[in-house]
Motif scaffolding. Sequence first.
Motif, PDB file in Angstrom:
ATOM      1  N   ARG A  65      39.804  36.053  42.042  1.00 53.99           N
ATOM      2  CA  ARG A  65      39.465  34.741  42.610  1.00 53.99           C
ATOM      3  C   ARG A  65      38.049  34.696  43.188  1.00 53.99           C
ATOM      4  O   ARG A  65      37.633  33.655  43.691  1.00 53.99           O
ATOM      5  N   GLY A  66      37.322  35.804  43.129  1.00 57.48           N
ATOM      6  CA  GLY A  66      35.946  35.818  43.588  1.00 57.48           C
ATOM      7  C   GLY A  66      35.751  36.092  45.061  1.00 57.48           C
ATOM      8  O   GLY A  66      34.619  36.039  45.558  1.00 57.48           O
ATOM      9  N   TRP A  67      36.826  36.398  45.785  1.00 55.96           N
ATOM     10  CA  TRP A  67      36.696  36.690  47.217  1.00 55.96           C
ATOM     11  C   TRP A  67      36.237  38.117  47.449  1.00 55.96           C
ATOM     12  O   TRP A  67      35.684  38.433  48.512  1.00 55.96           O
ATOM     13  N   VAL A  68      36.486  38.990  46.511  1.00 59.38           N
ATOM     14  CA  VAL A  68      36.067  40.391  46.576  1.00 59.38           C
ATOM     15  C   VAL A  68      35.385  40.718  45.259  1.00 59.38           C
ATOM     16  O   VAL A  68      35.761  40.194  44.204  1.00 59.38           O
ATOM     17  N   ARG A  69      34.356  41.557  45.320  1.00 58.44           N
ATOM     18  CA  ARG A  69      33.688  42.004  44.101  1.00 58.44           C
ATOM     19  C   ARG A  69      33.657  43.527  44.075  1.00 58.44           C
ATOM     20  O   ARG A  69      33.732  44.187  45.119  1.00 58.44           O
ATOM     21  N   THR A  70      33.538  44.082  42.870  1.00 54.40           N
ATOM     22  CA  THR A  70      33.501  45.528  42.712  1.00 54.40           C
ATOM     23  C   THR A  70      32.165  45.947  42.112  1.00 54.40           C
ATOM     24  O   THR A  70      31.418  45.121  41.566  1.00 54.40           O
TER      25      THR A  70
END
Length: 258
Positions: A57-62
Amino acid sequence: MPTPPEDFQPVKSAGRTLDLLELLADQPHPWTLVDLARALEIPKSSLHGLLRTLTSRGWVRTDETGTRFRLGMRALRVGAAYLDGDDTVGLLSGVLDELSRRFGETVHLGRLDGDQVVYLAKRESVHRLRLYSAVGRRLPAHATALGKALLAEHPDAAADRMLSWPLPRLTPRTVTDRRAFHAGLAEVRAAGYAVDREENAEGIMCFAMAVPLVRPAVDAVSISVPVTRVRPELETSIVAALRETVGGLGPARSMLSA
């Protein structure tokens, strides 16, 4: 922070999601799954599913390896929306601009949140030697001029309940003794403004005044100056400017939406 009703039953998954996002915001460096699980005390299997959902959902990125996690762009959307929808931030924009123009020093608008102060707006210093800060940064209220100006809006007993005792010492000048801290709040009430004399960061002094739009005030404006540039005449000028620009804002409360 509002107190939940006595019959409140938190949703476990929602709580874990918020704990994760707040940790990534408070410590914005890449985290591994193992480190996050240890810090949050969440089983790795549960945390893995939560991270996958938030990443999709784009709240966390890796990172490119998919093994280190940070906040994603969606978090910026929510933070920006909060500031855009806050009447006080818009109302005080001109005040911050004026103080920045007069002194060329770092100017902040801060809001009390529990035992911390959060920067809502900032005007950068024109000098190379300056205080590092950023909108959204949180600092212990007891060690900042912003926080002391706002804590002094409450009786000592109420201010004590808002703080986490014992108070952490950030510098050798941080006041942590309860009696001395109460005496400091009394000085703030008598003077109408607060001063942080290297209590939060060595080498930095801050002057702050609560914004009288509501009582007790929840916001304050500060000017931060390296001690090497502070002279008695500058301190006098800063306090006078705060009284003029911030202290006179009481009539503007009618401009705030209910």
